[in-house]
Write an enzyme that holds these catalytic residues in place. Structure first.
Site, PDB file in Angstrom:
ATOM      1  N   GLY A  12       0.832  -1.210   0.000  1.00 27.79           N
ATOM      2  CA  GLY A  12       0.000   0.000   0.000  1.00 27.79           C
ATOM      3  C   GLY A  12       0.859   1.249   0.000  1.00 27.79           C
ATOM      4  N   GLY A  14      -0.193   4.491  -0.013  1.00 31.80           N
ATOM      5  CA  GLY A  14      -0.977   5.693   0.302  1.00 31.80           C
ATOM      6  C   GLY A  14      -0.157   6.576   1.223  1.00 31.80           C
ATOM      7  N   PHE A  15      -0.823   7.426   1.999  1.00 35.57           N
ATOM      8  CA  PHE A  15      -0.110   8.350   2.886  1.00 35.57           C
ATOM      9  C   PHE A  15       0.813   7.591   3.855  1.00 35.57           C
ATOM     10  CE2 PHE A  15      -3.792  11.315   2.130  1.00 35.57           C
ATOM     11  CZ  PHE A  15      -3.042  12.260   1.462  1.00 35.57           C
ATOM     12  N   GLU A 172     -18.093  18.868   0.645  1.00 37.94           N
ATOM     13  CA  GLU A 172     -17.249  19.446  -0.407  1.00 37.94           C
ATOM     14  C   GLU A 172     -17.825  19.158  -1.797  1.00 37.94           C
ATOM     15  OE1 GLU A 172     -13.071  19.638   2.110  1.00 37.94           O
ATOM     16  OE2 GLU A 172     -13.338  17.975   0.749  1.00 37.94           O
ATOM     17  N   ASP A 302      -5.338   4.020   7.985  1.00 37.65           N
ATOM     18  CA  ASP A 302      -6.766   3.668   8.074  1.00 37.65           C
ATOM     19  C   ASP A 302      -7.000   2.206   8.434  1.00 37.65           C
ATOM     20  OD1 ASP A 302      -7.403   6.215   7.358  1.00 37.65           O
ATOM     21  OD2 ASP A 302      -8.381   5.708   5.459  1.00 37.65           O
ATOM     22  N   ALA A 320      -5.602  11.562   7.099  1.00 41.29           N
ATOM     23  CA  ALA A 320      -4.299  11.570   6.452  1.00 41.29           C
ATOM     24  C   ALA A 320      -3.148  11.776   7.440  1.00 41.29           C
ATOM     25  CB  ALA A 320      -4.279  12.664   5.389  1.00 41.29           C
ATOM     26  N   GLN A 321      -3.303  12.727   8.361  1.00 36.32           N
ATOM     27  CA  GLN A 321      -2.199  13.048   9.279  1.00 36.32           C
ATOM     28  C   GLN A 321      -1.846  11.873  10.188  1.00 36.32           C
ATOM     29  OE1 GLN A 321       0.210  15.151   9.845  1.00 36.32           O
ATOM     30  NE2 GLN A 321      -0.342  16.248   8.007  1.00 36.32           N
TER      31      GLN A 321
HETATM   32  C1  LIG Z   1     -12.667  11.320  -0.893  1.00 39.64           C
HETATM   33  C2  LIG Z   1     -11.800  11.365   0.331  1.00 39.64           C
HETATM   34  C3  LIG Z   1     -11.508  12.575   0.937  1.00 39.64           C
HETATM   35  C4  LIG Z   1     -10.717  12.629   2.084  1.00 39.64           C
HETATM   36  N1  LIG Z   1     -10.440  13.845   2.623  1.00 39.64           N
HETATM   37  C5  LIG Z   1      -9.620  13.913   3.698  1.00 39.64           C
HETATM   38  C6  LIG Z   1      -9.239  15.164   4.244  1.00 39.64           C
HETATM   39  O1  LIG Z   1      -9.666  16.220   3.759  1.00 39.64           O
HETATM   40  N2  LIG Z   1      -8.386  15.181   5.314  1.00 39.64           N
HETATM   41  C7  LIG Z   1      -7.895  14.025   5.865  1.00 39.64           C
HETATM   42  O2  LIG Z   1      -7.108  14.074   6.826  1.00 39.64           O
HETATM   43  N3  LIG Z   1      -8.245  12.830   5.371  1.00 39.64           N
HETATM   44  C8  LIG Z   1      -9.086  12.734   4.308  1.00 39.64           C
HETATM   45  N4  LIG Z   1      -9.428  11.527   3.795  1.00 39.64           N
HETATM   46  C9  LIG Z   1      -8.939  10.327   4.480  1.00 39.64           C
HETATM   47  C10 LIG Z   1      -7.503  10.035   4.092  1.00 39.64           C
HETATM   48  O3  LIG Z   1      -7.386  10.052   2.694  1.00 39.64           O
HETATM   49  C11 LIG Z   1      -7.102   8.692   4.674  1.00 39.64           C
HETATM   50  O4  LIG Z   1      -7.188   8.744   6.073  1.00 39.64           O
HETATM   51  C12 LIG Z   1      -5.687   8.317   4.271  1.00 39.64           C
HETATM   52  O5  LIG Z   1      -5.575   8.258   2.866  1.00 39.64           O
HETATM   53  C13 LIG Z   1      -5.265   6.995   4.886  1.00 39.64           C
HETATM   54  O6  LIG Z   1      -3.994   6.665   4.429  1.00 39.64           O
HETATM   55  P1  LIG Z   1      -3.571   5.151   4.253  1.00 39.64           P
HETATM   56  O7  LIG Z   1      -2.166   5.177   3.785  1.00 39.64           O
HETATM   57  O8  LIG Z   1      -3.908   4.391   5.475  1.00 39.64           O
HETATM   58  O9  LIG Z   1      -4.531   4.572   3.115  1.00 39.64           O
HETATM   59  P2  LIG Z   1      -4.712   5.078   1.624  1.00 39.64           P
HETATM   60  O10 LIG Z   1      -4.246   6.460   1.447  1.00 39.64           O
HETATM   61  O11 LIG Z   1      -6.120   4.731   1.280  1.00 39.64           O
HETATM   62  O12 LIG Z   1      -3.716   4.145   0.791  1.00 39.64           O
HETATM   63  C14 LIG Z   1      -3.944   2.796   0.554  1.00 39.64           C
HETATM   64  C15 LIG Z   1      -3.055   2.345  -0.585  1.00 39.64           C
HETATM   65  O13 LIG Z   1      -3.157   0.932  -0.692  1.00 39.64           O
HETATM   66  C16 LIG Z   1      -3.356   0.550  -2.033  1.00 39.64           C
HETATM   67  N5  LIG Z   1      -4.112  -0.700  -2.002  1.00 39.64           N
HETATM   68  C17 LIG Z   1      -5.401  -0.878  -1.648  1.00 39.64           C
HETATM   69  N6  LIG Z   1      -5.727  -2.171  -1.694  1.00 39.64           N
HETATM   70  C18 LIG Z   1      -4.628  -2.827  -2.100  1.00 39.64           C
HETATM   71  C19 LIG Z   1      -4.337  -4.193  -2.326  1.00 39.64           C
HETATM   72  N7  LIG Z   1      -5.268  -5.150  -2.136  1.00 39.64           N
HETATM   73  N8  LIG Z   1      -3.098  -4.545  -2.747  1.00 39.64           N
HETATM   74  C20 LIG Z   1      -2.148  -3.579  -2.938  1.00 39.64           C
HETATM   75  N9  LIG Z   1      -2.369  -2.266  -2.720  1.00 39.64           N
HETATM   76  C21 LIG Z   1      -3.585  -1.899  -2.290  1.00 39.64           C
HETATM   77  C22 LIG Z   1      -4.115   1.712  -2.650  1.00 39.64           C
HETATM   78  O14 LIG Z   1      -3.914   1.746  -4.054  1.00 39.64           O
HETATM   79  C23 LIG Z   1      -3.479   2.901  -1.935  1.00 39.64           C
HETATM   80  O15 LIG Z   1      -2.348   3.374  -2.625  1.00 39.64           O
HETATM   81  C24 LIG Z   1     -10.209  11.436   2.643  1.00 39.64           C
HETATM   82  C25 LIG Z   1     -10.482  10.209   2.030  1.00 39.64           C
HETATM   83  C26 LIG Z   1     -11.268  10.168   0.885  1.00 39.64           C
HETATM   84  C27 LIG Z   1     -11.543   8.850   0.222  1.00 39.64           C
END
Ligand SMILES: Cc1cc2nc3c(=O)[nH]c(=O)nc-3n(C[C@H](O)[C@H](O)[C@H](O)COP(=O)(O)OP(=O)(O)OC[C@H]3O[C@@H](n4cnc5c(N)ncnc54)[C@H](O)[C@@H]3O)c2cc1C
Length: 424
Positions: A12, A14-15, A172, A302, A320-321
């Site tokens: 993954g 993501g952030f 939004e 998350d 995100a943070q």
């Molecule tokens: C529309 C929207 C708006 C948002 N707005 C805000 C905001 O304004 N402020 C804020 O703080 N937070 C916001 N969030 C929440 C924030 O984006 C998340 O809390 C944050 O992205 C979590 O980070 P993460 O790295 O845990 O997961 P993610 O950022 O979701 O990253 C997960 C990664 O895993 C990858 N992945 C998923 N499944 C698989 C798999 N089976 N195999 C391999 N890779 C996989 C995905 O491609 C992705 O790159 C928002 C979320 C959304 C959807």
């Protein structure tokens, strides 16, 4: 490469995943494999602007291989997680099996339809770039169909947009669509009158922007109502059948577009002990983000659920943070453990919450102060441009925003479909 390097697999990007990888890359004692099902990282907080044709997907996305091109101890592997095998320290992806000394899971969360099958089948989610592009096409095509239709009921069905979920994303999207109606539809679709009044924002709770301050909640309601958005509160969506959204109080809204911004559930990780899976499918972790009942598997962002932080005994918000800070902390902790030093427990520093409502209007709950209106809007712009990956992306986004906000005339309303038969 050193001979006794530790193999770290991060699933993954993501952030949480990229912040972990960027920090750990600095320590050449680790050989990192970053796995993601896409070949790019993206910025979810601005997805709704892609979905409403305000900015391009490339403004908020960045290829992993470009991001890590000068890191000799990181390789990218494109693939999707299938299952983890903790006994053999391997992880299966749909493109191969990888072995690890440490496994870091950061695959985030997915849309939660709360078991309503009709909604899952027919609503429009907004979690990924694919979702946002699908939504953009869908909304633009609905406008074309509305213009062409001679049936007044069909016209209304095509124009009505129901947004389920009054959190920051729902607010939004509603604000952006209302602005689209006010500034663009009036000029480009003269056949359509008053698109704003066709936008419904439906929420199960009594307030918009639930996790934010009272000031933010009231401001969001005031600004959206003024823009013409129809706000329905205390009323969950129960069903979506035959082009009709059914509300819990029995009311129905005819629409060809139900946008689902209502909830999330952590993505499933097959192979993880059942004892480590908690509420909302989040993986239970200790103070160092190690998954319960495992020895060398960590979960971030998350996907994880941590109750050891004294200020967050009921777990952190899925924001995100939290993901960014957990990613950085874990990387530093792995370095510490190789140095024979004790790891540091994770503690979240809350920098505040922001939401944009419409042009020049936003709300900002900062640690000790609340802003609304133009100042909050400026803070929002700044806070969303700085964390974007890549200087070019920041520049392009700044230009797109400048152009769109100043002229009220963004030019990205293109309907691009890989297959024409996708839309009915
Ligand atoms: C529309 C929207 C708006 C948002 N707005 C805000 C905001 O304004 N402020 C804020 O703080 N937070 C916001 N969030 C929440 C924030 O984006 C998340 O809390 C944050 O992205 C979590 O980070 P993460 O790295 O845990 O997961 P993610 O950022 O979701 O990253 C997960 C990664 O895993 C990858 N992945 C998923 N499944 C698989 C798999 N089976 N195999 C391999 N890779 C996989 C995905 O491609 C992705 O790159 C928002 C979320 C959304 C959807």
């Amino acid at each position: 490469m050193e001979t006794n390097t530790k193999k770290v697999v991060v699933i993954g990007g993501g952030f949480a995943g990229i912040n972990f990888a960027k920090q750990l890359c600095k320590d050449k004692r680790f050989q990192i494999t970053l796995v993601d099902r896409n070949n790019y990282h993206f910025f979810p907080p601005l997805l709704y602007q892609v979905a409403t044709a305000f900015i391009e997907p490339s403004n908020i996305s960045y290829p992993f291989r470009r991001m890590f091109q000068d890191k000799s101890n990181l390789r990218f592997h494109m693939g999707s997680l299938v299952k983890v095998d903790p006994q053999n320290n391997t992880v299966e992806t749909d493109t191969g099996i990888l072995d690890y000394d440490y496994l870091v899971l950061a695959i985030g969360a997915e849309t939660n339809y709360f078991g309503i099958e009709s909604v899952k089948q027919n609503a429009l989610p907004m979690k990924t770039i694919d979702d946002a592009l699908n939504l953009r096409n869908h909304l633009l095509l609905n406008l074309e169909k509305a213009v062409q239709s001679n049936d007044p009921a069909e016209k209304v069905r095509r124009l009505n947009i129901v947004i389920a979920g009054g959190g920051p994303t729902g607010v939004e999207v509603a604000g952006m669509l209302a602005e689209l109606g006010r500034y663009i539809a009036a000029k480009e679709y003269p056949e359509i009158k008053d698109l704003q009044s066709h936008i419904y924002l439906v929420d199960a709770s009594p307030v918009l922007l639930g996790p934010m301050s009272k000031g933010s909640q009231e401001e969001a309601k005031k600004v959206l109502s003024k823009l013409g958005v129809q706000i329905i509160q205390n009323t969950p969506v129960k069903d979506y059948v035959d082009g009709k959204v059914v509300l819990a109080d029995g009311r129905t809204i005819e629409t060809k577009a139900l946008i689902w911004a209502s909830g999330i559930i952590a993505r499933e990780v097959p192979g993880i002990p059942a004892t480590a899976v908690g509420k909302g499918r989040r993986l239970l972790v200790d103070a160092y983000n190690k998954v319960n009942d495992t020895t060398n598997i960590y979960a971030l962002g998350d996907l994880s659920f941590q109750t050891t932080d004294p200020n967050y005994p009921n777990g952190h918000p899925q924001l995100a943070q939290v993901a960014i800070q957990q990613g950085k902390t874990l990387a530093k902790n792995l370095t510490r453990s190789l140095d024979g030093e004790p790891m540091k427990a994770f503690s979240y520093y809350n920098k505040g919450s922001l939401a944009i409502i419409s042009k020049y209007k936003a709300v900002a709950d900062l640690p000790k102060v609340f802003f609304k209106g133009f100042i909050a809007w400026c803070i929002w712009l700044f806070a969303h441009i700085i964390p974007l990956v890549g200087f070019r992306n920041r520049l392009k986004l700044a230009f797109n925003w400048f152009w769109s906000f100043m002229t009220n005339n963004p030019t990205l309303r293109l309907i691009i479909r890989p297959r024409k038969e996708d839309f009915k």
